[in-house]
Scaffold this motif. Structure first.
Motif, PDB file in Angstrom:
ATOM      1  N   GLY A  88      12.182  63.549  79.184  1.00 21.22           N
ATOM      2  CA  GLY A  88      13.428  63.601  79.922  1.00 21.22           C
ATOM      3  C   GLY A  88      13.227  63.403  81.411  1.00 21.22           C
ATOM      4  N   VAL A  89      12.193  64.026  81.965  1.00 18.57           N
ATOM      5  CA  VAL A  89      11.922  63.875  83.395  1.00 18.57           C
ATOM      6  C   VAL A  89      11.515  62.445  83.725  1.00 18.57           C
ATOM      7  N   LEU A  90      10.591  61.889  82.949  1.00 12.04           N
ATOM      8  CA  LEU A  90      10.108  60.534  83.233  1.00 12.04           C
ATOM      9  C   LEU A  90      11.196  59.483  83.048  1.00 12.04           C
ATOM     10  N   SER A  91      12.188  59.786  82.214  1.00  9.83           N
ATOM     11  CA  SER A  91      13.248  58.798  81.971  1.00  9.83           C
ATOM     12  C   SER A  91      14.062  58.491  83.223  1.00  9.83           C
ATOM     13  N   MET A  92      14.025  59.377  84.215  1.00  5.48           N
ATOM     14  CA  MET A  92      14.757  59.119  85.451  1.00  5.48           C
ATOM     15  C   MET A  92      14.210  57.890  86.177  1.00  5.48           C
ATOM     16  N   ALA A  93      12.995  57.457  85.814  1.00  3.27           N
ATOM     17  CA  ALA A  93      12.434  56.243  86.425  1.00  3.27           C
ATOM     18  C   ALA A  93      13.270  55.007  86.092  1.00  3.27           C
ATOM     19  N   TYR A  94      14.110  55.109  85.080  1.00  6.69           N
ATOM     20  CA  TYR A  94      14.964  53.972  84.713  1.00  6.69           C
ATOM     21  C   TYR A  94      15.877  53.587  85.874  1.00  6.69           C
ATOM     22  N   ILE A  95      16.210  54.544  86.748  1.00  2.24           N
ATOM     23  CA  ILE A  95      17.040  54.214  87.916  1.00  2.24           C
ATOM     24  C   ILE A  95      16.351  53.159  88.761  1.00  2.24           C
ATOM     25  N   LEU A  96      15.053  53.326  89.002  1.00  5.24           N
ATOM     26  CA  LEU A  96      14.306  52.347  89.804  1.00  5.24           C
ATOM     27  C   LEU A  96      14.220  51.015  89.073  1.00  5.24           C
ATOM     28  N   PHE A  97      13.933  51.061  87.778  1.00  9.37           N
ATOM     29  CA  PHE A  97      13.856  49.837  86.990  1.00  9.37           C
ATOM     30  C   PHE A  97      15.181  49.081  87.033  1.00  9.37           C
ATOM     31  N   ALA A  98      16.300  49.792  86.869  1.00 11.98           N
ATOM     32  CA  ALA A  98      17.609  49.148  86.899  1.00 11.98           C
ATOM     33  C   ALA A  98      17.864  48.501  88.252  1.00 11.98           C
ATOM     34  N   GLY A  99      17.460  49.170  89.325  1.00  8.61           N
ATOM     35  CA  GLY A  99      17.668  48.603  90.655  1.00  8.61           C
ATOM     36  C   GLY A  99      16.936  47.288  90.843  1.00  8.61           C
ATOM     37  N   PHE A 100      15.685  47.244  90.428  1.00  8.81           N
ATOM     38  CA  PHE A 100      14.921  46.001  90.563  1.00  8.81           C
ATOM     39  C   PHE A 100      15.533  44.877  89.724  1.00  8.81           C
ATOM     40  N   MET A 101      15.957  45.193  88.515  1.00  6.84           N
ATOM     41  CA  MET A 101      16.521  44.175  87.635  1.00  6.84           C
ATOM     42  C   MET A 101      17.861  43.658  88.151  1.00  6.84           C
ATOM     43  N   LEU A 102      18.703  44.548  88.652  1.00  3.90           N
ATOM     44  CA  LEU A 102      20.025  44.142  89.122  1.00  3.90           C
ATOM     45  C   LEU A 102      19.949  43.333  90.413  1.00  3.90           C
ATOM     46  N   GLN A 103      18.890  43.534  91.182  1.00  3.63           N
ATOM     47  CA  GLN A 103      18.745  42.771  92.420  1.00  3.63           C
ATOM     48  C   GLN A 103      17.951  41.485  92.234  1.00  3.63           C
ATOM     49  N   TRP A 104      17.342  41.307  91.089  1.00  5.21           N
ATOM     50  CA  TRP A 104      16.519  40.126  90.843  1.00  5.21           C
ATOM     51  C   TRP A 104      17.439  38.956  90.496  1.00  5.21           C
ATOM     52  N   ALA A 105      17.446  37.930  91.322  1.00  9.25           N
ATOM     53  CA  ALA A 105      18.386  36.817  91.175  1.00  9.25           C
ATOM     54  C   ALA A 105      18.171  36.042  89.877  1.00  9.25           C
ATOM     55  N   ARG A 106      16.955  36.022  89.353  1.00 13.35           N
ATOM     56  CA  ARG A 106      16.662  35.224  88.165  1.00 13.35           C
ATOM     57  C   ARG A 106      17.111  35.876  86.869  1.00 13.35           C
ATOM     58  N   VAL A 107      17.509  37.119  86.914  1.00 18.61           N
ATOM     59  CA  VAL A 107      17.927  37.805  85.700  1.00 18.61           C
ATOM     60  C   VAL A 107      19.347  37.360  85.355  1.00 18.61           C
ATOM     61  N   PRO A 108      19.583  36.844  84.132  1.00 21.18           N
ATOM     62  CA  PRO A 108      20.929  36.407  83.745  1.00 21.18           C
ATOM     63  C   PRO A 108      21.925  37.563  83.784  1.00 21.18           C
ATOM     64  N   PHE A 109      23.205  37.227  83.956  1.00 21.59           N
ATOM     65  CA  PHE A 109      24.243  38.237  84.081  1.00 21.59           C
ATOM     66  C   PHE A 109      24.310  39.149  82.853  1.00 21.59           C
ATOM     67  N   LEU A 110      24.178  38.581  81.652  1.00 24.19           N
ATOM     68  CA  LEU A 110      24.257  39.398  80.450  1.00 24.19           C
ATOM     69  C   LEU A 110      23.139  40.432  80.414  1.00 24.19           C
ATOM     70  N   TRP A 111      21.928  40.019  80.807  1.00 23.55           N
ATOM     71  CA  TRP A 111      20.816  40.961  80.823  1.00 23.55           C
ATOM     72  C   TRP A 111      21.037  42.043  81.878  1.00 23.55           C
ATOM     73  N   LYS A 112      21.602  41.653  83.009  1.00 21.14           N
ATOM     74  CA  LYS A 112      21.920  42.663  84.024  1.00 21.14           C
ATOM     75  C   LYS A 112      22.935  43.666  83.483  1.00 21.14           C
ATOM     76  N   SER A 113      23.914  43.165  82.721  1.00 27.82           N
ATOM     77  CA  SER A 113      24.907  44.056  82.145  1.00 27.82           C
ATOM     78  C   SER A 113      24.259  45.031  81.174  1.00 27.82           C
ATOM     79  N   LEU A 114      23.373  44.530  80.321  1.00 26.94           N
ATOM     80  CA  LEU A 114      22.697  45.397  79.358  1.00 26.94           C
ATOM     81  C   LEU A 114      21.823  46.436  80.058  1.00 26.94           C
ATOM     82  N   VAL A 115      21.143  46.010  81.129  1.00 27.14           N
ATOM     83  CA  VAL A 115      20.318  46.956  81.892  1.00 27.14           C
ATOM     84  C   VAL A 115      21.188  48.049  82.495  1.00 27.14           C
ATOM     85  N   PHE A 116      22.347  47.668  83.026  1.00 29.59           N
ATOM     86  CA  PHE A 116      23.229  48.656  83.651  1.00 29.59           C
ATOM     87  C   PHE A 116      23.806  49.617  82.619  1.00 29.59           C
ATOM     88  N   TRP A 117      24.270  49.092  81.498  1.00 32.35           N
ATOM     89  CA  TRP A 117      24.788  49.987  80.459  1.00 32.35           C
ATOM     90  C   TRP A 117      23.664  50.847  79.893  1.00 32.35           C
TER      91      TRP A 117
END
Length: 490
Positions: A88-117
């Motif tokens: 549970g504690v380590l899962s909070m790292a997903y916030i950082l992972f989501a930030g990198f993915m959402l800011q990465w221009a090469r990631v398609p919109f659908l994948w960004k949506s899945l990462v955010f959800w």
């Protein structure tokens, strides 16, 4: 606290009367946190890492939560930090992972949506798991027990995240040129949500509630309106900070850089909605919580459900007013009555927003009831084995009398469950604690009314038969000989 021998084993003695906030704070946790902040500050200055301070907050919390505080006590790590809690504690790292993915221009919109959800799912599901009985470790001789407060605090915090994100979809989002909005992301916005929202709600409010609860039961203070207003205002302000942080993360803007137009139609209406909602949460719900009273074990499942339902009923209009306030700007949304956001300007993406909203409600009501149920069990064990032995004899007697009187009035199954938890915790403590708690329980039992004393003693006989130990005197009478107190037999 005392060091014994060359092995440097840390032993807690109730005679010390001192309970550390966190074991190894100076020896290990503090220096480790300092190194983390220095390293990431250097990365921010030298390499311009925009995520450095958000990562520092995450790393600080993770380090404190997972540090092997029991090693000098001789406790195996997994006896007080279970795999489920660690996950549970380590899962909070997903916030950082989501930030990198959402800011990465090469990631398609659908994948960004899945990462955010996935972020919503991660924050909530892996927030529920640490609050279950299997995730909470053994009592430890320190005041700040991360596994005692993390589950409930995170369920509250991340349930609010799901609720507010679902509402953002339901009542309309700024046009972003995509089928449904996903955050553009901003690390300063997430840092604000974490620093002003997550930290006050999870460790801050958790420790405050525990301290207030103990002081009310032990000293008869912090039971008035001042304490209620402080505690519930902290909830309201922290919840709004989470909403504001994620609002700016959606816009890709740093906090306090997007103006709020005070001259817009409906501005004061939105303010009024927020004030009334805050009044409901602080005063009305606070009055109900005060009515429930102490000790905390008296609260029934039905009362917990009503308490958390009142929270959701207050949060929904609070965030509706807050979103209306924030969106009275140049986002070119069609205005509803008085400029507020209404169904006329919804984004019409209910298939996305409604499940997230309903999941947030589910987390904040039924799942939080379950998590708080297990938290109370763990707190009873911590009180029996650690907190009560650190009090003076008179303070310990006052608390035990209140606890035993409440236990006597409970349904039989609940009383048996709590007394078994208390007995197990005492049996697992050292000999001094067992002796102190045995004597104190006998003294507290002697002060109860005859019927209450008989009820508790009869239940204690059943507990000893189930857990192993010497039964109480026949007929539920308090033993007059001090033999059990001397042996620590419970």
């Amino acid at each position: 606290m005392a060091m014994t021998g060359s092995s440097r084993v840390l032993r807690y003695s109730p005679a010390d009367g001192r309970l550390p906030v966190l074991l190894e704070l100076r020896e290990g946790v503090g220096p480790a946190v300092a190194v983390i902040w220095v390293a990431l500050a250097v990365g921010f200055v030298v390499w311009r890492w925009p995520w450095a301070f958000a990562a520092a907050v995450w790393a600080t919390v993770t380090t404190i939560m997972l540090w092997p505080v029991g090693r000098r006590l001789g406790h195996p790590y997994l006896s007080y930090r279970t795999p489920y809690f660690i996950m549970g504690v380590l899962s909070m790292a997903y916030i950082l992972f989501a930030g990198f993915m959402l800011q990465w221009a090469r990631v398609p919109f659908l994948w960004k949506s899945l990462v955010f959800w996935g972020l919503v799912a991660d924050l909530t599901i892996f927030g529920i798991i640490p609050g279950l009985r299997m995730s909470i470790g053994r009592p430890l001789p320190m005041f700040f027990r991360p596994d005692l407060i993390f589950g409930d605090g995170r369920v509250l915090c991340c349930g609010i995240v799901a609720l507010v994100l679902g509402m953002r979809y339901l009542i309309g989002s700024p046009p972003m040129g995509v089928p449904w909005p996903v955050p553009r992301w901003n690390w300063w916005a997430i840092l604000f949500a974490m620093g002003a929202g997550f930290l006050p709600l999870i460790p801050g409010r958790g420790v405050t509630k525990l301290l207030m609860r103990l002081r009310r039961m032990r000293d008869g203070v912090w039971g008035g309106w001042g304490a209620i207003v402080l505690r519930e205002l902290l909830l309201v302000v922290s919840a709004l900070a989470i909403g504001y942080g994620f609002h700016n993360a959606f816009l890709g803007a740093a906090p306090f850089t997007v103006p709020i137009h005070t001259d817009a139609p409906g501005f004061w209406t939105a303010i009024a909605i927020m004030v009334v909602s805050a009044f409901w949460l602080v005063v009305v719900r606070g009055a109900y919580k005060r009515f429930l009273g102490d000790p905390f074990i008296r609260e029934t499942v039905g009362q917990s459900v009503l308490k958390h339902t009142m929270l959701v009923v207050g949060l929904i209009p609070l965030f509706y007013g807050f979103m209306s306030l924030l969106h009275m700007d140049t986002m070119h949304l069609s205005r509803g009555v008085g400029g507020l956001r209404t169904p006329a300007n919804m984004a019409l993406i209910w298939p996305v927003g409604l499940p997230i909203f309903l999941w947030g409600v589910t987390v904040l009501i039924p799942f939080r009831v379950v998590v708080q149920h297990y938290q109370r069990e763990a707190l009873v064990a911590q009180m029996a084995a650690v907190l009560l032995p650190s009090f003076t004899a008179e303070q310990r007697r006052r608390v035990l009398v209140k606890m035993l009187r409440a236990l006597a009035q409970m349904p039989d199954a609940e009383r048996l469950r709590y007394m078994r938890i208390m007995q197990r915790a005492i049996q697992g403590a050292d000999e001094k604690v067992r002796t102190v708690m045995t004597v104190s329980r006998l003294e507290a039992l002697a002060e109860l009314a005859a019927d209450d004393r008989r009820t508790c003693m009869q239940t204690m006989d059943r507990v000893l038969a189930l857990e192993g130990g010497r039964p109480a005197a026949p007929g539920g009478e308090v033993p007059t000989a001090p033999a059990e107190a001397v042996t620590g037999g419970g």
